[in-house]
Design a protein around this motif. Structure first.
Motif, PDB file in Angstrom:
ATOM      1  N   LYS A 192     -29.289 -71.706   7.349  1.00  0.00           N
ATOM      2  CA  LYS A 192     -29.438 -70.697   8.391  1.00  0.00           C
ATOM      3  C   LYS A 192     -30.426 -71.259   9.406  1.00  0.00           C
ATOM      4  CE  LYS A 192     -28.655 -66.715   5.331  1.00  0.00           C
ATOM      5  NZ  LYS A 192     -29.235 -65.453   4.792  1.00  0.00           N
ATOM      6  N   ASP A 193     -29.978 -71.509  10.628  1.00  0.00           N
ATOM      7  CA  ASP A 193     -30.872 -72.110  11.613  1.00  0.00           C
ATOM      8  C   ASP A 193     -31.254 -71.099  12.681  1.00  0.00           C
ATOM      9  OD1 ASP A 193     -29.171 -72.939  14.333  1.00  0.00           O
ATOM     10  OD2 ASP A 193     -27.921 -72.786  12.536  1.00  0.00           O
ATOM     11  N   LYS A 194     -32.418 -71.275  13.253  1.00  0.00           N
ATOM     12  CA  LYS A 194     -32.987 -70.306  14.185  1.00  0.00           C
ATOM     13  C   LYS A 194     -32.149 -70.142  15.454  1.00  0.00           C
ATOM     14  CE  LYS A 194     -37.838 -71.027  12.870  1.00  0.00           C
ATOM     15  NZ  LYS A 194     -39.162 -71.490  13.359  1.00  0.00           N
ATOM     16  N   ARG A 195     -31.440 -71.191  15.841  1.00  0.00           N
ATOM     17  CA  ARG A 195     -30.695 -71.143  17.103  1.00  0.00           C
ATOM     18  C   ARG A 195     -29.222 -70.808  16.904  1.00  0.00           C
ATOM     19  NH1 ARG A 195     -33.260 -75.978  20.931  1.00  0.00           N
ATOM     20  NH2 ARG A 195     -35.414 -75.241  20.791  1.00  0.00           N
ATOM     21  N   ASN A 196     -28.870 -70.493  15.651  1.00  0.00           N
ATOM     22  CA  ASN A 196     -27.482 -70.132  15.327  1.00  0.00           C
ATOM     23  C   ASN A 196     -26.474 -71.186  15.788  1.00  0.00           C
ATOM     24  OD1 ASN A 196     -28.130 -67.600  14.114  1.00  0.00           O
ATOM     25  ND2 ASN A 196     -28.459 -66.764  16.165  1.00  0.00           N
ATOM     26  N   GLY A 204     -25.212 -73.460  13.689  1.00  0.00           N
ATOM     27  CA  GLY A 204     -24.211 -73.414  12.625  1.00  0.00           C
ATOM     28  C   GLY A 204     -23.778 -74.767  12.107  1.00  0.00           C
TER      29      GLY A 204
END
Length: 357
Positions: A113-117, A119
């Motif tokens: 799950k990354d902060k900037r979405n 993906g």
């Protein structure tokens, strides 16, 4: 759902920083570490120009000079490397808080799950490498896969300035083709033992049952059984527990006088004390490491009933432990001090003369 793990490894980190900051070093073979004077130091990092001559980390500097007579020796600037490392981690934090630093120049990132979405772990790795190049004028290599083991192996496959992705469907095949020397926990002795057993790669390892590998290699055997099948459940740990704090020094000339040994122990104890203070740690066990001129190595330790971090106690304990070794005719090339056994505990009693033993 598979995890998305990135391993980032800065390329020839110390040497690259020196070449960035000193134009006269660019394009030339340089070694960061101890020089060849006296008995000689050790290579910490070699530039890629130096590596073409066979120079590698941990190699004696005298040997490096033999391989490349025009190599340039540069003293380390750890404050500069630490500053760059902190900037790199700031870049990491733009994408995830699940960061596990392994050293100043490498780290694992969990970007499931990354902060900037974004993906895409590949996309994140590309952005991180681009940011490092643009903001720091340095290059980094990245490995991307579903677990820490494979990601770390992958990051080393296309150095320098490379990115390697091992698809989940390819992991087990990748592990089967991997030479056993590349497996975590397989050193020279274990590799030789495996080779005698006709184990040369992951496919050979898979022929053995878990019990057989445990019988031959102990607990590591169970790890080999799982990892060759692509199973690595280790999580990225942003706050790894510090097990010990220590420092050591290899001397340009052998120490033969007790006064010289004590003076060096005072310096090393100061470094350990400062590191304990920085991390706000206290420990109950002090360990002394001694390496003689013939490379024979011993350790001695003492455990207290209370926690210590005081400079005088660390230094005095190390000196007492040294006196318990065989000093007659001793020639010492390295001394080290480590404090461990952290945790809650009483501090040093306020009254009375300190009795170490």
């Amino acid at each position: 759902m598979h995890r998305k793990i990135i391993h980032i490894d800065m390329d020839a980190f110390y040497a690259s920083v020196e070449q960035r900051d000193n134009p006269e070093y660019r394009g030339k073979p340089i070694v960061v570490g101890g020089g060849p004077e006296g008995r000689g130091g050790v290579v910490a990092t070699a530039s890629y120009e130096a590596r073409k001559f066979g120079i590698r980390s941990a190699m004696p500097s005298k040997r490096a000079l033999q391989l490349c007579p025009h190599v340039i020796f540069v003293k380390p600037r750890f404050a500069a490397y630490k500053e760059v490392s902190q900037h790199v981690r700031e870049i990491f934090r733009r994408y995830t808080d699940l960061i596990e630093p392994l050293s100043l120049d490498e780290a694992y990132l969990d970007v499931t799950k990354d902060k900037r979405n974004i993906g895409s772990a590949i996309g994140i790795a590309q952005e991180i490498r681009a940011a490092i190049k643009e903001e720091l004028q340095l290059t980094a290599s990245a490995g991307v896969s579903i677990n820490k083991f494979v990601a770390k192996i992958a990051s080393d496959m296309n150095k320098p300035d490379g990115l390697t992705f091992i698809d989940p469907a390819q992991v087990e095949t990748f592990m089967e083709q991997l030479p056993v020397e590349k497996f975590f926990g397989v050193g020279k002795v274990t590799a030789e033992k495996m080779n005698r057993m006709q184990i040369f790669n992951g496919a050979d390892l898979k022929k053995f049952t878990e019990d057989e590998l445990y019988r031959y290699f102990g607990k590591s055997g169970r790890f080999f059984y799982r990892i060759v099948r692509g199973i690595d459940d280790r999580e990225v740990q942003p706050h790894r527990e510090t097990k010990s704090v220590g420092a050591e020094d290899t001397f340009a000339f052998d120490l033969e006088q007790l006064d010289d040994m004590h003076a060096e122990l005072d310096k090393i104890a100061r470094t350990v004390h400062d590191r304990l203070e920085r991390h706000q740690l206290r420990g109950r066990t002090v360990t002394l490491k001694v390496k003689y001129s013939d490379f024979r190595q011993i350790t001695r330790n003492h455990s207290f009933t209370y926690s210590v971090a005081e400079l005088d106690i660390i230094a005095a304990t190390a000196k007492e432990l040294l006196l318990k070794t065989d000093l007659e005719g001793a020639k010492i090339r390295l001394l080290g001090i480590t404090v461990s056994n952290f945790g809650d505990g009483p501090v040093k009693p306020d009254s009375g003369q300190l009795s170490l033993f």
